[in-house]
Design a protein around this motif. Structure first.
Motif, short mmCIF file in Angstrom:
data_model
loop_
_atom_site.label_atom_id
_atom_site.label_comp_id
_atom_site.label_asym_id
_atom_site.label_seq_id
_atom_site.Cartn_x
_atom_site.Cartn_y
_atom_site.Cartn_z
N SER A 13 20.29 -31.42 -19.69
CA SER A 13 20.43 -29.97 -19.85
C SER A 13 19.06 -29.35 -19.62
N GLU A 14 18.97 -28.07 -19.80
CA GLU A 14 17.69 -27.40 -19.54
C GLU A 14 16.58 -27.98 -20.42
N ASN A 15 15.53 -28.45 -19.77
CA ASN A 15 14.35 -29.02 -20.43
C ASN A 15 14.57 -30.42 -21.01
N TRP A 16 15.73 -30.99 -20.80
CA TRP A 16 16.02 -32.31 -21.37
C TRP A 16 16.44 -33.30 -20.29
N TYR A 17 15.92 -34.54 -20.43
CA TYR A 17 16.22 -35.60 -19.48
C TYR A 17 16.53 -36.91 -20.21
N TYR A 18 17.48 -37.63 -19.64
CA TYR A 18 17.67 -39.02 -20.07
C TYR A 18 16.67 -39.83 -19.26
N VAL A 19 15.90 -40.67 -19.93
CA VAL A 19 14.88 -41.43 -19.22
C VAL A 19 14.96 -42.91 -19.58
N ILE A 64 27.95 -36.15 -21.71
CA ILE A 64 28.55 -35.34 -22.78
C ILE A 64 28.02 -35.76 -24.14
N PRO A 65 28.06 -37.06 -24.51
CA PRO A 65 27.47 -37.45 -25.80
C PRO A 65 25.96 -37.27 -25.84
N ALA A 66 25.30 -37.40 -24.68
CA ALA A 66 23.85 -37.19 -24.64
C ALA A 66 23.52 -35.74 -24.96
N ARG A 67 24.34 -34.82 -24.46
CA ARG A 67 24.12 -33.40 -24.76
C ARG A 67 24.37 -33.10 -26.24
N LYS A 68 25.29 -33.85 -26.83
CA LYS A 68 25.54 -33.68 -28.27
C LYS A 68 24.31 -34.08 -29.07
N GLU A 69 23.63 -35.14 -28.61
CA GLU A 69 22.40 -35.56 -29.27
C GLU A 69 21.32 -34.49 -29.15
N PRO A 123 8.86 -28.75 -21.53
CA PRO A 123 9.01 -27.31 -21.24
C PRO A 123 8.77 -26.97 -19.77
N LYS A 124 8.36 -27.97 -18.99
CA LYS A 124 8.01 -27.72 -17.59
C LYS A 124 9.27 -27.64 -16.71
N PRO A 125 9.53 -26.51 -16.09
CA PRO A 125 10.72 -26.39 -15.23
C PRO A 125 10.64 -27.25 -13.97
N GLU A 126 9.41 -27.58 -13.56
CA GLU A 126 9.22 -28.37 -12.34
C GLU A 126 8.99 -29.85 -12.65
N GLU A 143 18.19 -29.99 -31.56
CA GLU A 143 17.79 -28.58 -31.46
C GLU A 143 18.36 -27.73 -32.60
N ASP A 144 19.58 -28.05 -33.04
CA ASP A 144 20.23 -27.22 -34.06
C ASP A 144 20.01 -27.73 -35.48
N ASN A 145 20.31 -29.00 -35.70
CA ASN A 145 20.22 -29.54 -37.06
C ASN A 145 18.78 -29.73 -37.53
N TYR A 146 17.88 -29.92 -36.55
CA TYR A 146 16.47 -30.14 -36.90
C TYR A 146 15.59 -29.14 -36.14
N SER A 147 16.07 -27.92 -36.07
CA SER A 147 15.37 -26.88 -35.29
C SER A 147 13.95 -26.63 -35.81
N GLU A 148 13.81 -26.62 -37.12
CA GLU A 148 12.49 -26.37 -37.71
C GLU A 148 11.52 -27.50 -37.36
N LEU A 149 12.00 -28.73 -37.50
CA LEU A 149 11.17 -29.89 -37.16
C LEU A 149 10.86 -29.92 -35.67
N PHE A 150 11.87 -29.66 -34.86
CA PHE A 150 11.69 -29.70 -33.41
C PHE A 150 10.64 -28.68 -32.97
N SER A 151 10.72 -27.50 -33.53
CA SER A 151 9.74 -26.46 -33.21
C SER A 151 8.34 -26.88 -33.66
N TYR A 152 8.28 -27.52 -34.79
CA TYR A 152 7.00 -28.00 -35.33
C TYR A 152 6.39 -29.06 -34.42
#
Length: 206
Positions: free
Chosen positions: A197-203, A85-90, A170-173, A95-104
């Motif tokens: 979550s989709e496209n995200w992993y704790y590693v 749950i807290p990992a998804r918040k991160e 971005p790789k679904p597999e 994705e939301d607060n730094y969407s421009e940077l993340f996209s860049y």
């Protein structure tokens, strides 16, 4: 005194045990990114509950049932993955607060490493995004950003070369590929992954 009378007699003790077990789950809500410290707190709570049960319950049958129940509940708590749950918040924060940077960052063609304490920016990163990266480091627990091909690793803890973080791909597999062939990013060997979550992993890495 039969088993049910024993349970009734110790109802307040069971209330304390249940409360401590709930606290153990509650701690998981804050476990990421402070995994190590809070994991130790959870272990301490588990040991405390076991000691309470062994010390205050005199009937061996009831003691055995309670200890097995505590272990079973603890296993179930682990399976619930409350820490995600807290990992998804991160993830949402990035994705939301730094969407421009993340996209860049996702669209950067070159590989790079950014470390919060000594930020050496690649020439491809413009001034605007340098400021956003600095803001991200200052306002979050992220210590490093590792970019390799299409993957981005946000490092939250690192001691020498061992640590953990959140990996975007971005790789679904990706997960299937990882278990077939271990993944490496900028010299870090990913040792385990868990989907957040989709496209995200704790590693974890070494």
């Amino acid at each position: 005194m039969n088993l049910f009378e024993n349970i009734k007699k110790h109802k307040y003790l069971f209330g304390i045990i249940l409360t401590l077990l709930l606290c153990k789950s509650f701690v998981q809500l804050f476990e990421f990114p402070n995994s190590i410290k809070l994991s130790l707190i959870r272990i301490l709570l588990f040991i405390t509950v076991i000691i309470i049960a062994l010390y205050y319950l005199k009937d061996w049958k009831l003691r055995l049932i309670v200890v097995i129940s505590i272990i079973g509940i603890s296993v179930l708590q682990g399976e619930l993955n409350v820490w995600k749950i807290p990992a998804r918040k991160e993830v949402k924060m990035i994705e939301d607060n730094y969407s421009e940077l993340f996209s860049y960052l996702k669209n950067q063609p070159t590989d790079f490493s950014l470390v919060s304490k000594t930020i050496l920016y690649p020439q491809t990163i413009n001034q605007e995004n340098k400021e956003l990266i600095s803001k991200l480091f200052n306002n979050s627990a992220i210590l490093e950003i590792e970019k390799n091909n299409s993957e981005i690793l946000f490092v939250y803890d690192r001691f020498i070369d061992n640590g953990y973080g959140l990996l975007y791909t971005p790789k679904p597999e990706f997960e299937e590929e990882f278990w077939k062939e271990p993944f490496r990013i900028n010299g870090l060997d990913i040792t385990s992954i868990s989907k957040i979550s989709e496209n995200w992993y704790y590693v974890s890495f070494t």
